[in-house]
Design an enzyme around this catalytic site. Structure first.
Site, short mmCIF file in Angstrom:
data_model
loop_
_atom_site.label_atom_id
_atom_site.label_comp_id
_atom_site.label_asym_id
_atom_site.label_seq_id
_atom_site.Cartn_x
_atom_site.Cartn_y
_atom_site.Cartn_z
N VAL A 27 -27.10 119.18 9.78
CA VAL A 27 -27.06 119.88 8.49
C VAL A 27 -27.78 121.24 8.60
O VAL A 27 -27.24 122.28 8.22
CB VAL A 27 -27.72 119.01 7.38
CG1 VAL A 27 -27.91 119.79 6.10
CG2 VAL A 27 -26.88 117.76 7.13
N GLU A 57 -32.96 112.61 4.39
CA GLU A 57 -33.29 112.49 5.81
C GLU A 57 -32.25 111.59 6.49
O GLU A 57 -31.52 110.85 5.82
CB GLU A 57 -34.68 111.88 5.97
CG GLU A 57 -35.79 112.76 5.46
CD GLU A 57 -35.83 114.12 6.14
OE1 GLU A 57 -36.03 114.19 7.35
OE2 GLU A 57 -35.65 115.13 5.43
N LYS A 71 -45.27 116.02 3.98
CA LYS A 71 -45.45 117.39 3.45
C LYS A 71 -46.83 117.53 2.81
O LYS A 71 -47.47 118.59 2.95
CB LYS A 71 -44.34 117.69 2.45
CG LYS A 71 -42.96 117.81 3.11
CD LYS A 71 -41.84 117.71 2.10
CE LYS A 71 -40.48 117.89 2.74
NZ LYS A 71 -39.36 117.53 1.86
#
Ligand SMILES: NC(=O)C1=CN([C@@H]2O[C@H](COP(=O)(O)OP(=O)(O)OC[C@H]3O[C@@H](n4cnc5c(N)ncnc54)[C@H](O)[C@@H]3O)[C@@H](O)[C@H]2O)C=CC1
Ligand SMILES: N[C@@H](CC=O)C(=O)O
Ligand code: NA
Length: 430
Positions: free
Chosen positions: A16, A192, A207
């Protein structure tokens, strides 16, 4: 003046994000060269499945041998968009050993092993940049690392996972089911490779670890982050939030303790008032508030996932790293000098929304209130709804330590009149 010899780039992964990186590198080649001061040449693309047709990707550049590509010796920058821990970690380390700088979108890896990767980069005079790893296209890593390097950040709070925000938004606004919304997020390239990472909060926790480390100049790994995902959020929670004038969002919250001696980092669903700016963050958008001593409150907002937005952040890093290469310099490395410890979740202080199934008879409310009082948790509001001898009791508390709330809930479960604890959700943003 423009250097004529190109800087050579190896791309690891062409899914992607990688396919968008390749596309933009090709279509924007002239602009990139002008901005860097030298042409950048895509010198090789490592893929796992070469048979897959990739529009616009030159077939002669494609290889299945990523290790040979990073060992070539003429590669200036390696872009890692494979994801996961291995082989990504080994390939990045090998890239440094062979003189390349690295741009990565891999939050899982940076949150697990960022310190060692930074050390390897420094040992070889190379750069490690990962703007795409946190909140996709939104500039956040470099603003924290560079623009706010002269300030003192106290809090970072926001929505950092596009997939879960997309799911919650669809469930809330269109009444879509959880699986249907997840399938749509996956088809749009937001999730994901294993979407468990999104819905169980691992991606947001990675994150949060990266943000906390950079913001507070300390080391935080994903294991230090308290994590709760979306899977426990029910339609009843969302309806209850609506009744309170709130919505449910999966939040990442990193805070410096009031005494400045420690930090906390957590990811969990939370109710926030509809009047809060985070409540209007829709679809796969992300938004992050940064609070600091001198700047006050800053808000970063934009697309948090998807091929092209993430490629934007990767290419921004590519330009920065290439400029550093031409200048014979490196950008900022790890800054972890404060060595602030990460406190456990029990020390976090916030408000709670607790939904209890209780017997609908006299004295129950008083019993429940007593348990809260005994554990030092002050009640803000109580709402009771009865039906057929059973009742639902919704308690919203004032601010209390997470450990106190856990003991309260433990004691409530012991009461005969409490049939069950239907949900516990933190209330943030007030
Ligand atoms: N998709 C998104 O919105 C965002 C993704 N990221 C991160 O970017 C990275 C890539 O994500 P996507 O492109 O979405 O994943 P993806 O699964 O679409 O692409 C990864 C590609 O790497 C390939 N690959 C796996 N092992 C390989 C190997 N040993 N050698 C060569 N190729 C290999 C896979 O076949 C796949 O095509 C991950 O770290 C992800 O967390 C970061 C921000 C946003
Ligand atoms: N799966 C991630 C992709 C970007 O980091 C998300 O949904 O946010
Ligand atoms: Na970003």
């Amino acid at each position: 003046m423009m250097r004529t010899r190109p800087l050579k780039v190896a791309l690891l992964g062409c899914g992607v994000v990688g396919s968008e990186v390749a596309r933009i590198m090709t279509t924007h080649a002239d602009d990139l060269a002008n901005r860097i001061g030298a042409p950048v040449e895509l010198a090789g693309i490592a893929v796992r499945r070469p048979d897959r047709v990739r529009a616009g990707v030159p077939a002669e550049l494609v290889t299945t041998d990523a290790t040979a590509l990073v060992k070539r010796g003429d590669i200036d920058v390696v872009i890692e968009v494979i994801g996961g821990i291995e082989p990504a970690r080994g390939l990045i380390t090998t890239a440094f050993e062979h003189g390349a700088s690295v741009v990565s979108a891999n939050k899982a890896l940076v949150a697990a092993d960022g310190a060692a990767l930074h050390a390897a980069a420094e040992a070889h005079g190379a750069d490690l940049y990962y703007e795409a790893a946190v909140a996709g296209a939104i500039p956040l890593v470099r603003p924290l690392r560079e623009s706010l390097a002269g300030d003192k950040v106290n809090r970072v709070l926001g929505i950092v996972n596009g997939t879960t925000n997309f799911i919650l938004d669809k469930m809330d606004s269109t009444g879509a089911g959880y699986s249907e919304a997840l399938d749509e997020a996956t088809a749009l390239g937001y999730a994901e490779a294993d979407p468990t990472a999104d819905v169980e909060g691992f991606d947001a926790a990675a994150k949060a670890a990266i943000l906390a480390g950079i913001a507070f100049h300390t080391r935080v790994t994903i294991d230090d982050v308290h994590r709760e995902g979306l899977t426990e959020v029910t339609a009843a929670d969302i309806a209850s939030a609506k009744r309170m004038g709130c919505t449910v969002k999966l939040l990442a919250i990193c805070e410096r303790a009031a005494d400045g001696a420690s930090v906390t980092a957590r990811v969990h669903p939370a109710m926030i008032p509809l009047t809060h700016p985070l409540a209007s963050v829709r679809e796969a958008y992300n938004a992050v508030f940064v609070e600091s001593d001198a700047a006050g409150q800053l808000m970063f907002y934009g697309p948090g996932a998807g091929g092209a937005p993430t490629a934007s952040a990767v290419l921004g890093d590519l330009v920065a790293v290439c400029r550093n290469k031409l200048a014979g310099a490196t950008g900022p490395g790890e800054s972890a000098y404060t060595r602030l410890p990460v406190s456990p979740m029990g020390e976090v202080v916030t408000r709670y929304h607790i939904s209890l199934d209780v017997a609908d008879k006299p004295g129950v409310l008083a019993q429940v209130a007593t348990i809260f009082a005994e554990h030092g948790v002050s009640i803000d509001t109580v709402r009771q709804q009865g039906k057929d001898g059973e009742a639902s009791l919704v308690v919203v508390t004032h601010r209390a330590a997470d450990a106190a709330l856990s003991s309260t809930v433990g004691a409530l479960r012991e009461l005969d009149t409490v049939r069950g604890v239907a949900s516990i959700m933190r209330v943030e943003g007030e």
